[in-house]
Design an enzyme around this catalytic site. Structure first.
Site, PDB file in Angstrom:
ATOM      1  N   GLU A  11       0.847  -1.202   0.000  1.00 12.42           N
ATOM      2  CA  GLU A  11       0.000   0.000   0.000  1.00 12.42           C
ATOM      3  C   GLU A  11       0.875   1.241   0.000  1.00 12.42           C
ATOM      4  O   GLU A  11       1.556   1.542   0.993  1.00 12.42           O
ATOM      5  CB  GLU A  11      -0.925   0.012   1.219  1.00 12.42           C
ATOM      6  N   LYS A  66      -8.598 -15.120  16.004  1.00 12.00           N
ATOM      7  CA  LYS A  66      -8.779 -14.736  14.602  1.00 12.00           C
ATOM      8  C   LYS A  66     -10.237 -14.440  14.218  1.00 12.00           C
ATOM      9  O   LYS A  66     -10.656 -14.689  13.099  1.00 12.00           O
ATOM     10  CB  LYS A  66      -8.198 -15.817  13.664  1.00 12.00           C
ATOM     11  N   ASP A 108       1.548 -14.226  12.746  1.00 11.15           N
ATOM     12  CA  ASP A 108       0.420 -14.810  12.031  1.00 11.15           C
ATOM     13  C   ASP A 108      -0.472 -13.653  11.551  1.00 11.15           C
ATOM     14  O   ASP A 108      -1.128 -12.999  12.366  1.00 11.15           O
ATOM     15  CB  ASP A 108      -0.357 -15.739  12.979  1.00 11.15           C
ATOM     16  N   HIS A 128      -2.301  10.580  -1.416  1.00 13.92           N
ATOM     17  CA  HIS A 128      -2.536   9.270  -2.042  1.00 13.92           C
ATOM     18  C   HIS A 128      -2.355   9.359  -3.555  1.00 13.92           C
ATOM     19  O   HIS A 128      -1.864   8.428  -4.175  1.00 13.92           O
ATOM     20  CB  HIS A 128      -3.924   8.729  -1.676  1.00 13.92           C
TER      21      HIS A 128
END
Ligand code: ADP
Length: 563
Positions: free
Chosen positions: A242, A374, A450, A548
């Site tokens: 990104e 999660k 993770d 951006h």
């Protein structure tokens, strides 16, 4: 021996599939058995053959001229005849056998092609409802596979050899990945070109990080910092695609640095696992709940829990009841490991132990989702999971204006209306922040955490307040469930451990187990603080879209990039 091998006469099949074959990988020839280099033995026998032939013809002519009977031979003539026969046999054997072999191998190559077609047709019959697969003969030839590998690729494609068994069958993880990759391309009929295969240690992931590898994805790693946190400077590795993210976090770090640094405090360090057990009545379930939550039983349970690990230390047990089902949330410290394996083993020890006093307890699952791993869950947001931290900084008005290009009141107002009220309107669960998940994910990927645990690890409430008569900004991020480790899982892989090394938290801390993973959690929170500061400033100052467009949109015409 190798240099004795002569280039085989290649059939069409061989030319197509063995173009890059190394000399070692060809099938052996009869001539391989000779004990001297090829050019030497050939030279000797050629010379012998022609010289003795010349000698015998000369002798033959002399005998005819001098009327000596031809069958009367001298010792030298006898030796010449023997040499002639020997060299003739050698030359015949050498060239003749190879000639015969080339005919045989051409036939077997055709057999092989026909076999594959047959096998494929049989498979098509068997899997009549399976999606149509490209015919083997239609698929692109893979130029770099050896004959042995080519056979294996075909066996994997046909289903004869399971793809997952390649590592154990070959004992060579790179070769297994290469064969699997070729087989997948043929089965799918699409190329994996662009996904690198070489340059990765496939042994390092075996049985630990990834099954059935066919390559690896490259993610760029940028560095934000220095992040001045608790008096120390850190260069923070962030793996992301990104645009703007690293630059923005870097700007936040600069603002923190210029304001004297941030402070982070670890509130709690406890990984959790919550099995679900069932009884025949709610009353029995409550009996176990009271037993587990009785402080008098804690020491016994703690000893039982810790028996499978030097590092797992039970910290608490919290139970929730749903009818006759009991959810038991164990929490424990896990040293420098993120701790899921460790805590699960400890929980299993306790369940085995409880079975003696509660034989009617039916263990439904080692994880009953009250853990909660999660998945967004209020229990993690309220109780915490992994490392719970709070991180703060005071950003001076001068820095807010010069570095962040906004004002203190604008930031405070935006935080109240966006991160607090806006998230409340949205019904957020732990999402009272601007983009904590961006920073958490990028650091997690870089350091071998993770990435799926980004869900609860990104729980964060960002607070902003004007202090010192409205001159300066107090900013804090409170993150109750940062799940990180510096040993185990992906942390031991070369790239990831290099990133941990950069932060000074690689591997286990020998003097004080747990210190490395705790320090990593504070760095994550400090980086989130920097990220919040910068993004919020960009929004408050109206710079978001502009920056951006500058960093996140390349000038390349995407319509010209092939699909
Ligand atoms: P996780 O529980 O995060 O899945 P693992 O169980 O795979 O992690 O890895 C932890 C392993 O590392 C355990 O075998 C543990 O004994 C070992 N270990 C060595 N030093 C430490 C340490 N300082 N903290 C935690 N674990 C350690």
């Amino acid at each position: 021996m190798d240099i004795r091998r002569r280039p085989p006469l290649r059939s069409h099949y061989n030319q197509k599939h063995k173009a890059d074959e190394t000399v070692d990988q060809r099938s052996p020839k009869a001539s391989d058995a000779l004990p001297l280099p090829l050019y030497l033995t050939n030279g000797i026998f050629f010379t012998l053959f022609f010289s003795v032939s010349y000698f015998l013809l000369q002798r033959w002519r002399d005998k005819i001229r001098s009327s000596i009977p031809l069958h009367v031979v001298t010792l030298s003539e006898l030796a010449a005849i023997v040499s002639l026969i020997a060299s003739f046999i050698y030359l015949l054997g050498f060239f003749g056998i190879d000639f015969v072999q080339s005919i045989i191998s051409r036939n077997s190559a055709w057999d092989l092609e026909n076999d594959d077609e047959q096998r494929f047709l049989v498979n098509e019959d068997r899997n009549i409802h399976s999606p149509a697969k490209p015919r083997l003969m239609d698929l692109p030839a893979i130029p770099s596979v050896s004959q042995d590998d080519e056979e294996l690729v075909k066996s994997v494609v046909s289903g004869e050899v399971p793809s997952y068994s390649l590592e154990s069958k070959l004992g060579d993880c790179f070769r297994a990945a290469k064969i699997r990759r070729d087989a997948v391309q043929r089965l799918v009929g699409r190329s994996l070109e662009g996904l690198p295969l070489e340059g990765f240690d496939y042994d390092s992931i075996l049985g630990q990080c990834c099954e059935m590898p066919v390559g690896y994805v490259q993610i760029p790693v940028g560095i934000a910092g220095p992040l001045l946190l608790n008096g120390c400077e850190y260069s923070v590795p962030m793996a992301t695609t990104e645009g703007c993210l690293v630059a923005s976090t870097n700007r936040g770090c600069k603002a923190i640095f210029a304001s004297g640094g941030a402070t982070c405090v670890l509130l709690r360090d406890a990984m959790t696992r919550a099995p679900v057990v069932r009884f025949t009545s709610a009353k029995r379930a409550t009996e176990l709940k009271f037993f587990l939550e009785d402080p008098l039983n804690f020491d016994t349970l703690s000893v039982v829990f810790s028996k499978s690990s030097r590092f797992a230390r039970l910290q608490g047990i919290k139970c929730a009841i749903a009818g006759k089902n009991l959810y038991i949330r164990f929490s424990c410290s896990t040293g420098d490991a993120m701790g899921m394996n460790m805590v699960s083993k400890g929980v299993q020890n306790v369940l085995d132990f409880l079975q003696n006093d509660f034989p009617d307890m039916d263990v439904i699952g080692i994880s009953g989702n009250f853990c909660s791993d999660k998945k967004p869950a209020a229990v993690n947001w309220i109780e915490g999971r992994g490392k719970s931290v709070v991180c703060e900084a005071i950003i001076t008005r001068h820095v807010v204006t010069k570095v962040l290009k906004t004002t203190v009141p604008a930031l405070v107002e935006l935080n109240m209306l966006k991160n607090l009220t806006g998230s409340a309107v949205a019904g957020a669960l732990g999402g009272f922040n601007a983009h904590a998940a961006n920073i958490v994910s990028a650091i997690y990927i870089a350091t071998g955490q993770d990435p799926a645990q980004n869900i609860e690890s990104s729980h964060c409430i960002t607070m902003m307040e004007a202090i010192n008569n409205g001159n300066d900004l107090h900013i804090s991020v409170t993150m109750p469930s940062i799940e990180v480790g510096t040993v185990g899982g992906g942390t031991q892989l070369a790239s990831q451990s290099a990133c941990l090394n950069l932060l000074g938290v690689k591997g286990a801390n020998k003097e004080s187990p747990g210190s490395n993973s705790q320090l990593l959690a504070t760095v994550v929170a400090g980086s989130v603080l920097a990220g919040e500061l910068s993004l919020m400033s960009a929004i408050a100052g109206g710079q978001l879209v502009k920056s951006h467009m500058k960093y996140n949109r390349s000038s390349r015409d995407v319509t010209k990039i092939g699909s």
